[in-house]
Design an enzyme around this catalytic site. Sequence first.
Site, PDB file in Angstrom:
ATOM      1  N   LYS A 225     -22.619   0.270  -4.787  1.00 26.96           N
ATOM      2  CA  LYS A 225     -23.172   1.541  -5.253  1.00 26.96           C
ATOM      3  C   LYS A 225     -22.349   2.004  -6.441  1.00 26.96           C
ATOM      4  O   LYS A 225     -21.238   1.514  -6.659  1.00 26.96           O
ATOM      5  CB  LYS A 225     -23.153   2.596  -4.137  1.00 26.96           C
ATOM      6  CG  LYS A 225     -21.756   3.005  -3.690  1.00 26.96           C
ATOM      7  CD  LYS A 225     -21.785   4.096  -2.635  1.00 26.96           C
ATOM      8  CE  LYS A 225     -22.215   5.429  -3.214  1.00 26.96           C
ATOM      9  NZ  LYS A 225     -22.096   6.530  -2.227  1.00 26.96           N
TER      10      LYS A 225
ATOM     11  N   ARG B 291     -18.937   9.833   1.775  1.00 29.00           N
ATOM     12  CA  ARG B 291     -19.782   9.022   0.901  1.00 29.00           C
ATOM     13  C   ARG B 291     -18.895   8.513  -0.228  1.00 29.00           C
ATOM     14  O   ARG B 291     -18.236   9.309  -0.900  1.00 29.00           O
ATOM     15  CB  ARG B 291     -20.914   9.862   0.313  1.00 29.00           C
ATOM     16  CG  ARG B 291     -21.888  10.446   1.323  1.00 29.00           C
ATOM     17  CD  ARG B 291     -22.766  11.508   0.673  1.00 29.00           C
ATOM     18  NE  ARG B 291     -21.972  12.619   0.157  1.00 29.00           N
ATOM     19  CZ  ARG B 291     -22.405  13.475  -0.766  1.00 29.00           C
ATOM     20  NH1 ARG B 291     -23.610  13.336  -1.284  1.00 29.00           N
ATOM     21  NH2 ARG B 291     -21.631  14.466  -1.187  1.00 29.00           N
TER      22      ARG B 291
ATOM     23  N   ARG C 290     -35.476   5.615  -2.622  1.00 22.13           N
ATOM     24  CA  ARG C 290     -35.586   4.819  -3.845  1.00 22.13           C
ATOM     25  C   ARG C 290     -35.609   3.342  -3.458  1.00 22.13           C
ATOM     26  O   ARG C 290     -34.633   2.809  -2.946  1.00 22.13           O
ATOM     27  CB  ARG C 290     -34.426   5.097  -4.799  1.00 22.13           C
ATOM     28  CG  ARG C 290     -34.536   4.272  -6.077  1.00 22.13           C
ATOM     29  CD  ARG C 290     -33.454   4.601  -7.068  1.00 22.13           C
ATOM     30  NE  ARG C 290     -33.708   5.870  -7.725  1.00 22.13           N
ATOM     31  CZ  ARG C 290     -32.812   6.501  -8.478  1.00 22.13           C
ATOM     32  NH1 ARG C 290     -31.618   5.988  -8.649  1.00 22.13           N
ATOM     33  NH2 ARG C 290     -33.116   7.643  -9.056  1.00 22.13           N
TER      34      ARG C 290
ATOM     35  N   LYS D  49       0.832  -1.198   0.000  1.00 31.65           N
ATOM     36  CA  LYS D  49       0.000   0.000   0.000  1.00 31.65           C
ATOM     37  C   LYS D  49       0.874   1.258   0.000  1.00 31.65           C
ATOM     38  O   LYS D  49       0.622   2.216  -0.738  1.00 31.65           O
ATOM     39  CB  LYS D  49      -0.912  -0.018   1.233  1.00 31.65           C
ATOM     40  CG  LYS D  49      -2.214   0.730   1.046  1.00 31.65           C
ATOM     41  CD  LYS D  49      -3.059   0.712   2.303  1.00 31.65           C
ATOM     42  CE  LYS D  49      -3.727  -0.610   2.535  1.00 31.65           C
ATOM     43  NZ  LYS D  49      -4.641  -0.589   3.705  1.00 31.65           N
TER      44      LYS D  49
ATOM     45  N   CYS E 296     -20.045   0.033   5.399  1.00 32.99           N
ATOM     46  CA  CYS E 296     -20.434   0.890   6.522  1.00 32.99           C
ATOM     47  C   CYS E 296     -21.809   0.544   7.090  1.00 32.99           C
ATOM     48  O   CYS E 296     -21.900   0.039   8.201  1.00 32.99           O
ATOM     49  CB  CYS E 296     -20.395   2.358   6.107  1.00 32.99           C
ATOM     50  SG  CYS E 296     -18.727   2.994   5.852  1.00 32.99           S
TER      51      CYS E 296
END
Length: 441
Positions: free
Chosen positions: A329, A156, A256, A37, A265
Site C-alpha cells: 500500500k 493503519r 476500489r 533495533k 495483517c
Amino acid sequence: MALKITVIGTGYLGATHAAAMAELGFEVLGLDVVPEKIEMLTRGEVPMYEPGLEELLRRHVAGIEGSSGRLRFTMDFAEAAAFGDVHFVCVNTPQKHGEYACDMSYVDAAFASLAPHLKPGALVVGKSTVPVGSAQRLAALLPEGAELAWNPEFLREGFAVNDTLHPDRIVVGVDSERAEKLLRDVYAKPVTEGAPFVVTDFPTAELVKTAANSFLATKISFINAMAEVCEAAGGDVVKLAEALGYDDRIGAKFLRAGIGFGGGCLPKDIRAFMARAGELGADQALTFLREVDSINMRRRGHMVELAREAVGGGSFLGKRVAVLGATFKPDSDDVRDSPALNVAGQIHLQGGQVTVYDPKGMDNARRLFPTLGYAASAEEAVRGADVVLHLTEWREFRDLDPEALGAVAGHRVLLDGRNALDPERWRAAGWTYRAMGRPAA
C-alpha cells in the site's frame, strides 16, 4: 503517582505505541531482544518507514537534544519489570510456515521472559493480534498479584501515529475493575477527546481485530468479484462502486477494485481466524473467508494475464515490463505479501524483463526479490518498456506526466492495477489504458 509504561517488542506496532505513550506524557521504557533495533531507536531512528513516527520518536528519546527524555530502551526484562506499572506486549504474530494458523512463539516468549520479574500489582496488556482464547491461557502464566488485559491495536500503515494518538475506538478486555481503571488512566487524553472506550471480556477483545480485518477483506474481495462480473458483462466496476458507495449501509470505503489486498495483517489474520474457528468446532461460520482469500489471490494472476495480452498474448520472453509500486500500500515501506511484488515476480519467472520502482519500498523489495530489476525513478523504470503496470497507488504515480513518460516508453500501454489513475488523461497522451473491471476504451 504517575504510571510508568513499558512496551515489549519495538517493531512497527511497539515503536509507534512507545513513542505515542511518551507523547501522552508517560515515562516509557521500550524493550526488544534485537540489539540493532535498540541501537537505532536510541539514536531516534526507526527501522521502517511510517510518516511522522521518526519525528515523534526524536521528540521524546532520552539523550537527543531538545527531547522530553521520557522514552528509553533496554534489552533487560528484569529492568523493564522493575520500571513499569503497565506492560504492553506488542510482538509479532506471523502465519506459521506451511499452515494457516498463527505463530504464537514470540508472544509466548515475551510472557515467559517477563513473568518471573513482575512486581505485585503489575498489569500486562496484550496488543498483539492473537487467536481467540490466547488471553485466558496467557493469564495463567503470570505470577500471583499480576493481572492481564487485552487491548487490540487498530493501526493503519501510513496513519499509525494519528491512529494511536487519536484512535477511533479503544477496546479493552479485562476481568477486574482495577485493570479497567488503569487503562482508563492510560487512555485518559484520547477518551477526553471523544474516543469511545469499549469494555469487554477477553474473548471479545481478541475477536474484535480479526473480525474487523475479516470484514474489510470481505468488502475488498466483494468489489473484486464484481470487477470479474463487470469484465464478463461489459460493465464498469468504478461506476458500480460509486453507486454502491452512496448507500450508507454499505459506504464507499474499501470499494476500489484492483489486484487485491496484501501486507502483514489482512491475509494472515483471516487465515488464522479460519484455523482457530476450526479448532473451536465453528469452521462452518467462516467458510466464506476461503472464497474471500481465493478471490484476492486470483486478482494477482489476472493482472499477469492482462500483462501477457498486452505484450502480444504469447510469451513474456524478451519483453520489458515496468512495475510502478512494490509496497502492498502507499505511505509505507512494507512489502510483506505485496500483490505488486507478487505480480512482478510471476512475470519475471515467466521470462519477462521486469523493472520495479517504488518511492519507499526499494530496499525491502530488493531483499525479498533480489533477481528483479530496480530503477531509481518511474521514468527510468518505464524506459523502453513494452507495458507499464501501476500496482501501488502512490500519489507520485497519480501525478506522473503521461506525455513525458510516453516519450521514453517502448510502447504506450498502461495497465492500472489499482483503478487510481485518470483514464482520459492517459488516453489523451496516446496511451492504451486498461484497468481491471472496466471497459477497454
